[in-house]
Motif scaffolding. Structure first.
Motif, mmCIF file in Angstrom:
data_model
loop_
_atom_site.group_PDB
_atom_site.id
_atom_site.type_symbol
_atom_site.label_atom_id
_atom_site.label_comp_id
_atom_site.label_asym_id
_atom_site.label_seq_id
_atom_site.Cartn_x
_atom_site.Cartn_y
_atom_site.Cartn_z
ATOM 1 N N ASN A 267 0.863 -1.320 0.052
ATOM 2 C CA ASN A 267 0.134 -0.046 0.081
ATOM 3 C C ASN A 267 0.962 1.176 -0.136
ATOM 4 O O ASN A 267 0.715 2.156 -0.832
ATOM 5 N N LYS A 268 1.885 1.387 0.731
ATOM 6 C CA LYS A 268 2.884 2.341 0.731
ATOM 7 C C LYS A 268 3.326 2.613 -0.617
ATOM 8 O O LYS A 268 3.730 3.841 -0.767
ATOM 9 N N ASN A 269 3.544 1.687 -1.319
ATOM 10 C CA ASN A 269 4.130 1.814 -2.620
ATOM 11 C C ASN A 269 3.123 1.855 -3.841
ATOM 12 O O ASN A 269 3.362 1.506 -4.971
ATOM 13 N N GLY A 270 1.874 2.154 -3.480
ATOM 14 C CA GLY A 270 0.902 2.371 -4.419
ATOM 15 C C GLY A 270 0.065 0.998 -5.001
ATOM 16 O O GLY A 270 -0.269 1.187 -6.039
ATOM 17 N N VAL A 271 0.433 0.035 -4.422
ATOM 18 C CA VAL A 271 -0.234 -1.211 -4.856
ATOM 19 C C VAL A 271 -1.429 -1.321 -3.865
ATOM 20 O O VAL A 271 -1.029 -1.776 -2.673
ATOM 21 N N GLN A 272 -2.626 -1.562 -4.372
ATOM 22 C CA GLN A 272 -3.786 -1.746 -3.442
ATOM 23 C C GLN A 272 -3.759 -3.130 -2.810
ATOM 24 O O GLN A 272 -3.793 -3.934 -3.754
ATOM 25 N N ALA A 273 -3.826 -3.172 -1.345
ATOM 26 C CA ALA A 273 -3.626 -4.682 -0.880
ATOM 27 C C ALA A 273 -4.500 -4.736 0.401
ATOM 28 O O ALA A 273 -4.445 -3.806 0.996
ATOM 29 N N ALA A 274 -4.695 -5.841 0.585
ATOM 30 C CA ALA A 274 -5.484 -6.225 1.972
ATOM 31 C C ALA A 274 -5.045 -7.540 2.360
ATOM 32 O O ALA A 274 -4.581 -8.656 1.681
ATOM 33 N N ALA A 275 -5.100 -8.069 3.721
ATOM 34 C CA ALA A 275 -4.723 -9.143 4.325
ATOM 35 C C ALA A 275 -5.935 -10.077 4.417
ATOM 36 O O ALA A 275 -7.101 -9.862 4.422
ATOM 37 N N PHE A 276 -5.644 -11.360 4.519
ATOM 38 C CA PHE A 276 -6.620 -12.372 4.684
ATOM 39 C C PHE A 276 -5.955 -13.587 5.611
ATOM 40 O O PHE A 276 -5.112 -14.409 5.239
ATOM 41 N N HIS A 277 -6.325 -13.616 6.929
ATOM 42 C CA HIS A 277 -5.624 -14.460 7.995
ATOM 43 C C HIS A 277 -6.433 -14.573 8.989
ATOM 44 O O HIS A 277 -7.324 -14.050 9.334
ATOM 45 N N GLY A 278 -6.202 -15.524 10.055
ATOM 46 C CA GLY A 278 -6.891 -16.063 11.101
ATOM 47 C C GLY A 278 -6.849 -14.937 12.233
ATOM 48 O O GLY A 278 -8.075 -14.913 12.986
ATOM 49 N N ASP A 279 -6.233 -14.035 12.332
ATOM 50 C CA ASP A 279 -6.086 -12.848 13.310
ATOM 51 C C ASP A 279 -7.305 -11.794 13.049
ATOM 52 O O ASP A 279 -7.502 -11.071 13.929
ATOM 53 N N LEU A 280 -7.645 -11.878 11.775
ATOM 54 C CA LEU A 280 -8.614 -10.930 11.602
ATOM 55 C C LEU A 280 -10.129 -11.306 11.878
ATOM 56 O O LEU A 280 -10.271 -12.376 12.074
ATOM 57 N N SER A 281 -10.927 -10.154 12.197
ATOM 58 C CA SER A 281 -12.249 -10.627 12.450
ATOM 59 C C SER A 281 -12.770 -11.225 11.228
ATOM 60 O O SER A 281 -12.593 -10.982 10.017
ATOM 61 N N GLN A 282 -14.086 -12.058 11.562
ATOM 62 C CA GLN A 282 -14.749 -12.562 10.335
ATOM 63 C C GLN A 282 -15.265 -11.411 9.543
ATOM 64 O O GLN A 282 -15.336 -11.633 8.323
ATOM 65 N N GLY A 283 -15.662 -10.508 9.835
ATOM 66 C CA GLY A 283 -16.164 -9.369 9.022
ATOM 67 C C GLY A 283 -15.137 -8.826 7.995
ATOM 68 O O GLY A 283 -15.431 -8.418 6.834
ATOM 69 N N THR A 284 -14.179 -8.410 8.662
ATOM 70 C CA THR A 284 -12.945 -8.013 7.926
ATOM 71 C C THR A 284 -12.321 -8.956 6.682
ATOM 72 O O THR A 284 -12.308 -8.830 5.527
ATOM 73 N N ARG A 285 -12.323 -10.339 7.109
ATOM 74 C CA ARG A 285 -12.028 -11.241 6.214
ATOM 75 C C ARG A 285 -13.045 -11.400 4.967
ATOM 76 O O ARG A 285 -12.753 -11.427 3.751
ATOM 77 N N VAL A 286 -14.335 -11.230 5.453
ATOM 78 C CA VAL A 286 -15.310 -11.596 4.408
ATOM 79 C C VAL A 286 -15.498 -10.410 3.566
ATOM 80 O O VAL A 286 -15.558 -10.360 2.111
ATOM 81 N N ASP A 287 -14.867 -9.223 4.057
ATOM 82 C CA ASP A 287 -14.874 -7.915 3.041
ATOM 83 C C ASP A 287 -13.970 -7.846 2.281
ATOM 84 O O ASP A 287 -13.822 -7.568 1.038
#
Length: 382
Positions: A267-287
């Motif tokens: 993200n810092k270098n202009g590439v839109q990205a997000a994470a997907f792992h077990g420490d994220l809330s279910q809502g965040t993972r789904v989104d």
């Protein structure tokens, strides 16, 4: 063979055409007529081979002829090992049911989120898709009853066994009616699956298309690896994504911390990205997963949580930023692309410490991967 020859009604055939399914996959050719005819099913089929639609379509066909079981009694129960698969299966039910003259309500329930909205949502549900633990919670709360369920589906039964659901499954089985139709799908046929089928299935129709572990879809995946130093790994990943104009990339790391760090740098270098792992809330993972599937997110950085049971239609590229621990996990990771007869690309980034492990992966996979050098590539600005 055409879908119209499988015993499906016009509203379902219309939804199939809109979904751009041209002809049934082998597992669908065998499963759909058998399920409509009330047969038990033992299906051994890799993920991405069309098995979900293979049981969703005939269940929807059958339920057009059935009346509701009542306020909190369900008619069909689909048990899955993960929250993500529950959501995915529910989406498939909704996709194919939109033209049906009789409304068939499907609901997905899973842990990791508040149970109260789910207790309300399951009312008047015809088909319930559930993970075992949350299903038992809802039963204990008297929010749902499974004693009249006519159909039981176990999807990815091998994975449920590996994740240790046996005690929960025993409790669920004891509450189901003795007379019901049983549909069991697994990627592998092993002793545990044999034990389950002996306990559950009555004269089943056996469908064995392919074993996911064999890596049979690997031939549809173009594999490539690059030697890269640890210091240049992050910039080289950004170079690949930008220079190859990759618009949808699933990147695997070996740990949650690595995933989060990589997302920050992308993200810092202009590439839109997000994470997907077990420490994220279910809502965040789904989104995050939904945005990625819809093309609104360029890069999804995931741990091996996303290596199985996640279907991303026409995913073009998988990149192993870090190698997995086992060759089996490598096959599952790259198998997120090249699914359902589509072509795909899998790229691995190798540091010096990865060389021996990658040789083992290639040997177990039975396929040699071209390895290119990256030292001469100018990474200035990436």
């Amino acid at each position: 063979m055409a879908f119209s020859s499988l015993g499906l009604s016009a509203p379902l055939l219309q939804a199939i055409r809109e979904h751009k399914y041209k002809e049934p996959y082998p597992v669908q050719e065998q499963a759909i007529p058998a399920i409509i005819n009330g047969k038990d099913i033992l299906g051994i089929s890799k993920t991405g081979s069309g098995k979900t639609a293979g049981y969703v379509l005939p269940i929807l066909e059958l339920f057009q002829l059935r009346s509701s079981k009542g306020d909190r009694h369900i008619g069909a129960l689909v048990i899955v090992p993960t929250r993500e698969l529950a959501i995915q299966v529910n989406d498939v039910f909704k996709t194919f049911s939109k033209h049906l003259p009789q409304t068939i309500k499907t609901t997905a329930v899973f842990g990791g989120v508040s149970i109260n909205p789910q207790m309300i949502a399951v009312r008047h549900t015809d088909v319930l898709i559930a993970t075992p633990g949350r299903l038992l919670d809802l039963i204990d709360s008297k929010a749902v009853h499974i004693s009249r369920a006519d159909i039981l589906v176990l999807d990815e039964a091998d994975k449920m066994l590996n994740l240790g659901f046996k005690e929960e499954m025993d409790k669920i089985m004891a509450m189901l009616p003795e007379k019901r139709q049983n549909i069991l799908f697994s990627a592998t046929l092993n002793n545990d699956i044999n034990d389950i089928q002996l306990q559950l299935l009555h004269e089943p129709v056996k469908i064995e298309i392919v074993d996911e572990e064999s890596g049979s879809n690997i031939d549809q995946i173009s594999q490539l690896a690059y030697n890269v130093t640890l210091e240049r790994k992050g910039p080289f990943l950004r170079y690949l994504i930008k220079s190859e104009n990759m618009e949808q990339v699933l990147v695997f790391t070996s740990a949650i911390r690595s995933a989060e760090n990589l997302v920050g740098k992308l993200n810092k270098n202009g590439v839109q990205a997000a994470a997907f792992h077990g420490d994220l809330s279910q809502g965040t993972r789904v989104d995050n997963l939904r945005m990625f599937k819809e093309g609104r997110l360029r890069v999804l950085v995931a741990t091996d949580l996303a290596a199985r049971g996640i279907d991303i239609k026409d995913l073009p590229v998988v990149i192993n930023f870090e190698l997995p621990r086992s060759p089996k996990d490598y096959v599952h990771r790259i198998g997120r692309t090249g699914r359902a007869d589509a072509n795909g690309t899998a790229i691995s980034l190798l540091c010096e410490d990865d060389q021996h492990h990658f040789k083992i992966i290639q040997k177990k996979m039975g396929k040699k991967v071209e390895i290119k050098e990256s030292a001469e590539i100018d990474l200035h600005g990436f």
